[in-house]
Design a protein around this motif. Structure first.
Motif, PDB file in Angstrom:
ATOM      1  N   ALA A 188      33.339  56.258  41.733  1.00 38.65           N
ATOM      2  CA  ALA A 188      33.863  54.894  41.563  1.00 38.65           C
ATOM      3  C   ALA A 188      35.142  54.987  40.733  1.00 38.65           C
ATOM      4  CB  ALA A 188      32.838  54.004  40.860  1.00 38.65           C
ATOM      5  N   PHE A 189      36.082  54.113  41.057  1.00 39.52           N
ATOM      6  CA  PHE A 189      37.355  54.082  40.341  1.00 39.52           C
ATOM      7  C   PHE A 189      37.638  52.658  39.867  1.00 39.52           C
ATOM      8  CE2 PHE A 189      37.673  57.799  43.001  1.00 39.52           C
ATOM      9  CZ  PHE A 189      38.397  58.713  42.248  1.00 39.52           C
ATOM     10  N   ILE A 190      38.117  52.550  38.636  1.00 42.88           N
ATOM     11  CA  ILE A 190      38.604  51.287  38.092  1.00 42.88           C
ATOM     12  C   ILE A 190      40.111  51.415  37.934  1.00 42.88           C
ATOM     13  CG2 ILE A 190      38.597  49.733  36.103  1.00 42.88           C
ATOM     14  CD1 ILE A 190      35.706  50.625  35.582  1.00 42.88           C
ATOM     15  N   LEU A 191      40.852  50.525  38.557  1.00 38.83           N
ATOM     16  CA  LEU A 191      42.310  50.571  38.497  1.00 38.83           C
ATOM     17  C   LEU A 191      42.817  49.287  37.864  1.00 38.83           C
ATOM     18  CD1 LEU A 191      41.424  51.591  41.730  1.00 38.83           C
ATOM     19  CD2 LEU A 191      43.598  52.719  41.306  1.00 38.83           C
ATOM     20  N   THR A 192      43.437  49.378  36.699  1.00 42.60           N
ATOM     21  CA  THR A 192      43.997  48.198  36.026  1.00 42.60           C
ATOM     22  C   THR A 192      45.503  48.217  36.230  1.00 42.60           C
ATOM     23  OG1 THR A 192      44.092  49.441  33.938  1.00 42.60           O
ATOM     24  CG2 THR A 192      42.177  48.051  34.304  1.00 42.60           C
ATOM     25  N   ILE A 193      46.023  47.141  36.825  1.00 47.82           N
ATOM     26  CA  ILE A 193      47.431  47.134  37.225  1.00 47.82           C
ATOM     27  C   ILE A 193      48.074  45.799  36.882  1.00 47.82           C
ATOM     28  CG2 ILE A 193      47.097  48.819  39.070  1.00 47.82           C
ATOM     29  CD1 ILE A 193      47.029  46.481  41.056  1.00 47.82           C
ATOM     30  N   HIS A 194      49.402  45.814  36.794  1.00 49.68           N
ATOM     31  CA  HIS A 194      50.139  44.570  36.579  1.00 49.68           C
ATOM     32  C   HIS A 194      51.553  44.633  37.132  1.00 49.68           C
ATOM     33  CE1 HIS A 194      51.560  47.051  33.232  1.00 49.68           C
ATOM     34  NE2 HIS A 194      52.576  46.220  33.102  1.00 49.68           N
ATOM     35  N   LYS A 195      52.012  45.818  37.550  1.00 49.33           N
ATOM     36  CA  LYS A 195      53.368  45.968  38.075  1.00 49.33           C
ATOM     37  C   LYS A 195      53.410  47.220  38.932  1.00 49.33           C
ATOM     38  CE  LYS A 195      55.166  48.683  34.178  1.00 49.33           C
ATOM     39  NZ  LYS A 195      56.279  48.820  33.211  1.00 49.33           N
ATOM     40  N   ASP A 252      46.154  42.151  36.252  1.00 48.65           N
ATOM     41  CA  ASP A 252      46.435  41.362  35.053  1.00 48.65           C
ATOM     42  C   ASP A 252      46.621  39.896  35.443  1.00 48.65           C
ATOM     43  OD1 ASP A 252      47.549  40.211  32.716  1.00 48.65           O
ATOM     44  OD2 ASP A 252      48.401  42.126  32.134  1.00 48.65           O
ATOM     45  N   ALA A 253      45.929  39.001  34.744  1.00 53.22           N
ATOM     46  CA  ALA A 253      45.986  37.573  35.081  1.00 53.22           C
ATOM     47  C   ALA A 253      47.390  37.000  34.964  1.00 53.22           C
ATOM     48  CB  ALA A 253      45.023  36.786  34.191  1.00 53.22           C
ATOM     49  N   LYS A 254      48.261  37.648  34.199  1.00 53.60           N
ATOM     50  CA  LYS A 254      49.624  37.129  34.055  1.00 53.60           C
ATOM     51  C   LYS A 254      50.595  37.724  35.076  1.00 53.60           C
ATOM     52  CE  LYS A 254      51.116  40.363  30.383  1.00 53.60           C
ATOM     53  NZ  LYS A 254      49.816  41.029  30.138  1.00 53.60           N
TER      54      LYS A 254
END
Length: 417
Positions: A103-110, A134-136
């Motif tokens: 399993a992979f968790i990827l946190t991104i915003h740009k 990211d919520a923003k």
């Protein structure tokens, strides 16, 4: 000749002209039902020569379908075509990998293009992928991520999202949100790894599976770290306030000691965790109390995972782990001259954004992933690493290679690289 009264004649003429103009505009518009002409791909940098087979004998390699961001943003959604055209691997490449899903968790915003290429590099149909946006992040960015995820049964965007603040509790909560959904997945994954959008793999999926099952790490969590050094004690001794979406500041107040007088450890925010440990994190009283205590600390993801992994009752705990575990290949500015020979790209927040001359160091690394890359700076470095990684992936496969999985095609009659 108009047989109506003048006012009606003028109305009819204007209506007709309006229809003609609208028709011309529609016909000349870019209706996204067919692909636009393909743009030229960047040639490979000279640093790619050592592993491009046959290069010295006159064989040249041409990248194709490299406009991954434009492909998704500009065209109508045709998932089978997207998966094929963007060279996603569509079957497990070995029984060994099929039997050990990750399993992979990827946190991104740009960095949309970087993320798509990262997902393509780590994607295997037996694994499962949770994306936290990211919520923003801009709505257009989010829309593309949802669009891409909808093409895969094993890729999803987490329902609950956070406005992520650098060094804030929100970054830790983003991972926890994904874990809450991953434990409900029908895919019985064995371990979970977390990534950010500027990572890229060095190990293949097969190498990751073998590393996770090696003698040292089988049934163990990988959370590199040590007892919290005195110079970092203010992170957890003093109260910090997260200014949502902006920064974290110290309040000046002293915090209570950690619950149960737990020894606080300091380490990396990145990990490889067993499924049993994730369940422990989500359900145990000790983990919940440590999480609540961590809400007003500085960069809690750098102490939360490693501290829990040093609790004896935690499944897969590694009490003597230290800095063991090759999580990331990172060139820190303060380690120049000791662990590396300097950043050939440029430093951002004391971390090297890799250039092409950093590639030999990356190729020799034993780490699972390299960090970090930027699409606007030194893009040839990622081109080269991506190709090196895909060649290695396909060499290790025990199934027939689908030509659509190739990221570049060799030509013997070309004068270009």
């Amino acid at each position: 000749m108009c047989h109506l009264d003048p006012a009606k004649c003028i109305f009819v003429v204007c209506l007709g002209l309006s229809i003609m103009v609208c028709s011309l505009i529609y016909l000349s518009a870019d209706v996204p039902t067919e692909l636009k002409p393909k743009q030229e791909c960047r040639p490979f940098a000279p640093q790619c020569k050592p592993f491009l087979l046959g290069y010295n004998s006159g064989l040249r390699w041409h990248r194709h379908n490299c406009q991954v961001e434009q492909y998704i943003t500009n065209y109508t959604l045709d998932c089978p075509k997207l998966i094929t055209d963007l060279s996603f691997i569509t079957v497990p490449l070995s029984k060994e990998e099929e039997d050990y899903p990750l399993a992979f968790i990827l946190t991104i915003h740009k960095e949309l293009e970087l993320f798509i290429r990262l997902l393509r590099a780590i994607y295997m149909p037996q694994n499962v992928y949770c994306i936290h946006v990211d919520a923003k992040a801009p709505l257009e960015y989010k829309a593309v991520i949802y669009k891409l995820a909808s093409c895969f049964d094993n890729v999803f965007v987490v329902r609950r999202t956070e406005v992520v603040t650098y060094a804030g509790y929100s970054r830790l909560q983003a991972d926890l949100n994904c874990m809450e959904e991953l434990v409900q997945s029908k895919i019985r994954w064995k371990k979970v790894l977390n990534l950010c959008g500027q990572d890229f793999p060095i190990m293949t999926n097969l190498e990751l599976v073998r590393y996770m099952q090696s003698k040292e790490w089988k049934d163990k969590n990988m959370t590199p770290g040590i007892k919290q050094p005195a110079k970092f004690s203010s992170r957890t001794r003093m109260q910090h306030i997260e200014m949502v979406g902006n920064y974290v500041r110290r309040s000046g107040k002293t915090k209570d000691p950690p619950p149960h007088r737990i020894q606080v450890y300091f380490g990396t925010a990145y990990y490889a965790l067993t499924r049993e440990f994730v369940n422990f994190v989500l359900t145990s009283r000790v983990a919940r109390e440590l999480l609540m205590w961590s809400r007003d600390t500085y960069s809690p993801d750098e102490h939360f995972w490693v501290t829990l992994n040093h609790i004896k009752e935690a499944p897969g705990s590694y009490l003597t782990g230290g800095w063991g575990g090759s999580i990331r290949a990172i060139k820190w500015s303060d380690q120049e001259g000791t662990t590396h020979n300097g950043c050939k790209g440029h430093y951002v927040r004391d971390i090297c954004v890799y250039g092409t001359e950093d590639l030999p160091w990356i190729f020799q690394s034993t780490a699972m992933f390299a960090n970090k890359f930027e699409s606007g700076m030194f893009p040839e470095a990622l081109d080269c690493l991506e190709m090196w990684h895909r060649i290695k992936v396909l060499k290790q496969a025990t199934v027939s290679i689908d030509p659509t999985w190739l990221l570049a095609i060799p030509h013997s009659n070309s004068t270009e690289m």
